[in-house]
Design a protein around this motif. Structure first.
Motif, PDB file in Angstrom:
ATOM      1  N   GLY A  21       0.743  -1.209  -0.013  1.00 38.28           N
ATOM      2  CA  GLY A  21      -0.040  -0.021  -0.238  1.00 38.28           C
ATOM      3  C   GLY A  21       0.882   1.327   0.077  1.00 38.28           C
ATOM      4  N   ARG A  22       0.395   2.169   0.476  1.00 37.07           N
ATOM      5  CA  ARG A  22       1.067   3.682   0.345  1.00 37.07           C
ATOM      6  C   ARG A  22       1.836   3.611   1.475  1.00 37.07           C
ATOM      7  NH1 ARG A  22      -1.448   7.411   2.443  1.00 37.07           N
ATOM      8  NH2 ARG A  22      -3.312   6.369   3.084  1.00 37.07           N
ATOM      9  N   PHE A  23       1.973   2.964   2.606  1.00 38.94           N
ATOM     10  CA  PHE A  23       3.114   2.804   3.432  1.00 38.94           C
ATOM     11  C   PHE A  23       3.238   1.351   4.091  1.00 38.94           C
ATOM     12  CE2 PHE A  23      -0.797   4.597   5.239  1.00 38.94           C
ATOM     13  CZ  PHE A  23      -1.111   3.644   6.477  1.00 38.94           C
ATOM     14  N   LEU A  24       4.566   1.105   4.929  1.00 41.87           N
ATOM     15  CA  LEU A  24       4.449   0.022   5.496  1.00 41.87           C
ATOM     16  C   LEU A  24       4.001  -0.045   7.067  1.00 41.87           C
ATOM     17  CD1 LEU A  24       8.213  -0.755   4.662  1.00 41.87           C
ATOM     18  CD2 LEU A  24       6.178  -1.239   3.294  1.00 41.87           C
ATOM     19  N   ARG A  25       3.087  -0.985   7.616  1.00 43.20           N
ATOM     20  CA  ARG A  25       2.508  -0.799   8.598  1.00 43.20           C
ATOM     21  C   ARG A  25       2.899  -2.088   9.464  1.00 43.20           C
ATOM     22  NH1 ARG A  25      -2.206  -2.330  11.480  1.00 43.20           N
ATOM     23  NH2 ARG A  25      -3.007  -0.528  12.779  1.00 43.20           N
ATOM     24  N   CYS A  26       3.418  -1.887  10.574  1.00 42.01           N
ATOM     25  CA  CYS A  26       3.913  -2.892  11.726  1.00 42.01           C
ATOM     26  C   CYS A  26       2.652  -3.798  12.130  1.00 42.01           C
ATOM     27  CB  CYS A  26       4.714  -2.433  12.818  1.00 42.01           C
ATOM     28  SG  CYS A  26       5.331  -3.964  14.002  1.00 42.01           S
TER      29      CYS A  26
END
Length: 434
Positions: free
Chosen positions: A98-103
């Protein structure tokens, strides 16, 4: 307490190596540090991450990394680890984040180049040493990464040669790989084979340019291909699918006549086994090249005929059929090999389909060819674990290779030059002074 591995300078001699280089787990751990921690290692191809947020996972020695396409349009090679609690950020081999990496643990968010974007409950960090701008709270990048014609390599060590210096003249293999595409670019297509081998990574690497094994190891596959051709009884040209199997059965004189070249840092290549056919598929590819480059340049491109090339210590491109095998050592007796097929941009679709056919017949774990090799690798690993002897022979044509003084060495087609060359590089990487 970990025992001290044998002294490196006692393990490699000009014409033989000690069996411990394949079976000693402590030496394997040292390889992960001194070789895979310092050499340029292939990570992936830019075409595998065409869109922002696309990612592709890889291993560099013991380190799990991920190649991600950032908002800047560039690939970024990051450690697959959240700087908060250490959770692995991405679990699948590839995909789009997606638009960013999420932990997945506490919801910290990072830009696709690794920079920290936001944290939940930010007010809880007031009056602490936490700083959103501090690089320590961003996903860590590998020390160095460079791309050569779309092939992305990374190095864990801060210092060392540039990628082009590391590759040296083996770059011609990657150049020819791409130049065979009328548009000058290639892309990964057709999926990937992942093969677990119960053997040391060096056994696989040595076998790639070993020309004295095919007619022995692949005898049953060769006999089956010949029997199928005879059963057809039409006397016509042997079909491509049978030809690429039957070619392994050529006599020693044939293999002795092949080109065998090695370079400093462990790289090498062997000349092509299969003469470029004049069938409609090949002629269509040639016509597509000539439409862009003209006959003279096309002849120059197609006259570079290499079977396996080795970019030590991590990958092996095959320019004629657009394959790339990637080596991921996992344990002293366990290796993951990934096999990718590439499409030549601008080439006819049936040319790509022939590459897929080659992958299925030669590089597939369910083919008639690869299982022979995997079985032999396992037998070598098992045999080396016995007390049947301490040394592995590399004597064939030892001392006969010719050097040009600039890091290029040539030998006979049956020479074990590539293996000796790899162990020369191995000893240089592994030596205390390194």
């Amino acid at each position: 307490m970990t025992r001290q591995p044998p002294a490196i300078d006692t393990l490699v001699e000009p014409d033989r190596v000690h069996k411990s280089v394949y079976v000693d787990p402590d030496l394997f751990e040292l390889e992960m540090d001194r070789i895979f921690g310092h050499a340029w290692v292939y990570v992936g191809h830019e075409s595998q991450i065409p869109n922002v947020g696309d990612y592709h996972q890889a291993l560099i020695g013991r380190e799990a990394v991920v190649m991600v396409r950032g908002e800047d349009g560039k690939p970024h090679v990051l450690y697959n680890r959240c700087p908060h609690k250490g959770a692995k950020l991405l679990a699948q081999p590839c995909g789009n984040a997606g638009r960013f990496l999420r932990c997945p643990f506490h919801g910290w968010n990072f830009r696709c180049d690794g920079r920290l974007l936001s944290v939940p409950a930010r007010e809880g960090y007031e009056d602490t040493r936490f700083d959103l701008r501090d690089p320590a709270f961003s996903v860590r990048r590998v020390a160095c990464q460079q791309s050569y014609r779309g092939f992305v390599f990374a190095r864990l060590a801060e210092s060392g040669p540039s990628l082009e210096e590391f590759l040296g003249d083996i770059r011609l293999t990657l150049d020819n790989f791409c130049d065979r595409a009328p548009e000058g670019e290639v892309e990964v297509a057709g999926g990937v084979f992942r093969v677990w081998q119960r053997s040391n990574w060096k056994i696989f690497f040595e076998n790639l340019n070993d020309t004295s094994h095919p007619m022995v190891t692949h005898e049953s596959a060769v006999n089956a291909a010949r029997a199928e051709y005879q059963h057809r009884g039409d006397g016509g040209q042997m079909p491509f699918q049978l030809h690429i199997i039957e070619g392994n059965g050529e006599p020693y004189d044939f293999w002795a006549g092949l080109e065998m070249v090695a370079y400093d840092r462990g790289h090498s290549y062997m000349g092509a086994i299969f003469t470029p056919p004049t069938d409609p598929v090949s002629l269509g590819h040639q016509a597509a090249l000539e439409a862009v480059h003209g006959p003279e340049k096309t002849h120059e491109i197609l006259s570079v005929q290499r079977h396996n090339s080795i970019i030590y210590p991590s990958c092996a491109p095959h320019t004629s059929f657009q394959q790339l095998r990637v080596i991921r050592p996992v344990a002293v007796d366990r290796t993951l090999v990934e096999i990718y097929t590439f499409r030549l941009k601008g080439a006819p679709e049936d040319y790509f389909q022939r590459s897929i056919t080659y992958a299925n017949i030669v590089n597939s774990p369910s083919s008639n060819v690869m299982p022979d090799d995997i079985e032999v690798y396992a037998r070598v690993q098992e045999g080396l674990a016995t007390d049947g002897g301490d040394w592995v022979s590399l004597h064939r044509e030892a001392g006969r290779e010719q050097g040009d003084g600039n890091g290029r060495y040539t030998g006979g087609g049956l020479s074990e030059l590539p293996m000796r060359n790899q162990f020369r590089a191995w000893a240089e990487y592994m030596g205390e002074e390194a």
